[in-house]
Design a protein around this motif. Structure first.
Motif, short mmCIF file in Angstrom:
data_model
loop_
_atom_site.label_atom_id
_atom_site.label_comp_id
_atom_site.label_asym_id
_atom_site.label_seq_id
_atom_site.Cartn_x
_atom_site.Cartn_y
_atom_site.Cartn_z
N PRO A 133 0.82 -1.24 0.00
CA PRO A 133 0.00 0.00 0.00
C PRO A 133 0.84 1.28 0.00
CG PRO A 133 -0.64 -1.49 1.79
CD PRO A 133 0.64 -2.01 1.22
N ALA A 134 2.18 1.18 0.09
CA ALA A 134 3.01 2.36 0.36
C ALA A 134 2.85 3.47 -0.68
CB ALA A 134 4.48 1.93 0.46
N ALA A 135 2.94 3.12 -1.96
CA ALA A 135 2.90 4.17 -2.99
C ALA A 135 1.57 4.92 -2.97
CB ALA A 135 3.15 3.54 -4.37
N ASP A 136 0.48 4.20 -2.79
CA ASP A 136 -0.84 4.86 -2.77
C ASP A 136 -0.98 5.78 -1.55
OD1 ASP A 136 -1.59 3.68 -5.11
OD2 ASP A 136 -2.74 2.06 -4.17
N ILE A 137 -0.42 5.35 -0.43
CA ILE A 137 -0.50 6.18 0.78
C ILE A 137 0.22 7.51 0.54
CG2 ILE A 137 0.30 6.38 3.18
CD1 ILE A 137 -0.10 3.33 3.45
N VAL A 138 1.42 7.43 -0.02
CA VAL A 138 2.20 8.67 -0.26
C VAL A 138 1.52 9.52 -1.33
CG1 VAL A 138 4.43 9.59 -1.00
CG2 VAL A 138 4.33 7.59 0.50
N ALA A 139 1.04 8.88 -2.38
CA ALA A 139 0.40 9.65 -3.46
C ALA A 139 -0.84 10.39 -2.95
CB ALA A 139 0.02 8.69 -4.60
N ALA A 140 -1.51 9.83 -1.93
CA ALA A 140 -2.74 10.45 -1.41
C ALA A 140 -2.45 11.54 -0.37
CB ALA A 140 -3.62 9.38 -0.79
#
Ligand code: FAD
Length: 384
Positions: free
Chosen positions: A254-261
């Motif tokens: 989930p890391a990339a989506d968390i940062v992108a959000a």
């Protein structure tokens, strides 16, 4: 009554003020920052050992009023597969559970508690120099004021002014990683609240925890050269997200989506650590907390170590009449433990140490509990 000047009103400074006050010493805190909100952005976790130190200072309630508890740790690999999910620290005891907090809120809560107990705390008083004399010590501040006491405790953080007096020329070094912090109140990743998830990514060590309100707190540690100072202060949140998201997208977590959000501020620092063997005291002055033993953030123990320092130092000064002996006993109690933390955390940052993953107390961790026990004489618990 012994009068102690504490330089710095961060975690170490406010905690040692609470501890010295409880031990019956007269104490005043001098903080450079004009208000309590410095560094409101970054967050940290207090581990069970830090919560135990807070309990000895009767400050549990002040801190459990903020942040949220963490009772377990999940470990994911780069494909998002759960490798482990285990209880963390003293999860069964509400007063000793790990706690995730915004660092500025923790500072503000400890400062408010110090003021509530009648401890003098001045903001906007930046220490410039110290005259460490035979009979007393005098602090000189940037606003032209001075303060005189019997002892001076430097709790003035990584770039300590007090340390320059005690250990001239000793500087923190780079620990091999850039560290990014942020928040998002976008849709939380699956898994709910109450635990911290650590991701062993291919390009970054990533961690996140979801508050009961559904806000995701995250950090990423990325190995590489230190970021230049102007980039640290000038780069925009969008620039940091653009740097991080492609690194995190290489993994199925989930890391990339968390940062992108994360639309708000992204906080970035170079991980730093103090050299082992740094001198901690001379004459009537002594340094504690990050000023003495800053470690890279990988073990997440800096604030907890600062809280332990506060209790052990106050007990040393309470139980031993001669200051020089009290400083030496304090150092003998604390140095092996904090330097172990610097070493392990540095190895984790450099990728040369495998973290245990559970956050459970390790063999030997009973010793600090014994040292921290407020009602036990330091000479007994230190084996003297
Ligand atoms: C990125 C990052 C992540 C971290 N994550 C964690 C974590 O998860 N868990 C954890 O336990 N720890 C963590 N830490 C470490 C933790 O934040 C520190 O160990 C802790 O804040 C140290 O407290 P301190 O009081 O010694 O120093 P500081 O918090 O730096 O406080 C020093 C205070 O002294 C004041 N000061 C400085 N110079 C002067 C002067 N000349 N005169 C008067 N006042 C002065 C400053 O304004 C400041 O208020 C992290 C650190 C970093 C950098």
């Amino acid at each position: 009554m012994t009068r102690v000047l504490v330089i710095g009103g961060g975690i170490a400074g406010t905690a040692v003020a609470l501890a010295l006050h409880k031990a019956g010493l007269e104490v005043a805190v001098y903080e450079a920052h004009p208000d309590t909100a410095e560094d409101i952005g970054a967050f940290l976790t207090l581990a069970s050992n830090g919560m135990r130190a807070l309990a000895q200072l009767d400050a549990t309630d002040a801190v459990t009023a903020i942040g949220f508890p963490l009772t377990s740790l999940r470990l994911l690999d780069s494909q998002g597969t759960e490798l482990a999910h285990a209880p963390m620290g003293e999860a069964d005891d509400p007063a000793l559970r790990y706690r995730c907090l915004r660092r500025g809120e923790l500072n503000a809560a400890l400062q408010a508690e110090a003021v509530r107990r009648g401890i003098g705390l001045s903001h906007g008083t930046r220490l410039l120099s110290v005259d460490d004399g035979r009979d007393h010590v005098t602090a000189r501040f940037a606003d032209g004021s001075t303060a005189t006491g019997d002892l001076l405790i430097g709790a003035d953080g990584l770039n300590s002014t007090v340390r320059r007096l005690i250990a001239p020329g000793v500087r923190p070094g780079y620990a091999g990683q850039r560290v990014f912090y942020g928040y998002t109140d976008g849709a939380p990743p699956p898994g709910g609240t109450g635990h911290i998830t650590m991701v062993r990514g291919t390009e970054a060590a990533f961690g996140y925890a979801v508050s009961p309100e559904g806000e995701t707190y995250w950090f990423a540690r990325v190995t590489g050269e230190p970021l230049p100072a102007d980039e640290l202060t000038l780069a925009t949140p969008a620039a940091w997200r653009d740097l991080l998201v492609p690194l995190l997208r290489k993994d199925a977590t989930p890391a990339a989506d968390i940062v992108a959000a994360s639309s708000g501020r992204v906080m970035v620092t170079n991980a730093t650590e103090m050299p082992l063997g740094t001198a901690w005291h001379s004459g009537r002055s002594l340094i504690i907390g990050d000023a003495a033993h800053a470690a890279s953030p990988a073990t997440g123990q800096g604030a907890s170590m600062a809280l332990e320092d506060a209790v052990v130092l106050a007990k040393s000064l309470r139980d031993i009449a001669d200051t020089r002996t009290a400083f030496s006993v304090y150092e003998a109690c604390r140095r092996p433990r904090v330097e172990h933390n610097i070493t392990v955390s540095g190895q984790m940052s450099r990728g040369t140490h495998a973290p245990s993953g559970t956050g459970r107390p390790r063999p030997g961790d009973d010793e600090p509990a014994r040292l921290l026990d407020w009602d036990t004489d330091i000479r007994t618990s230190a084996g003297r």
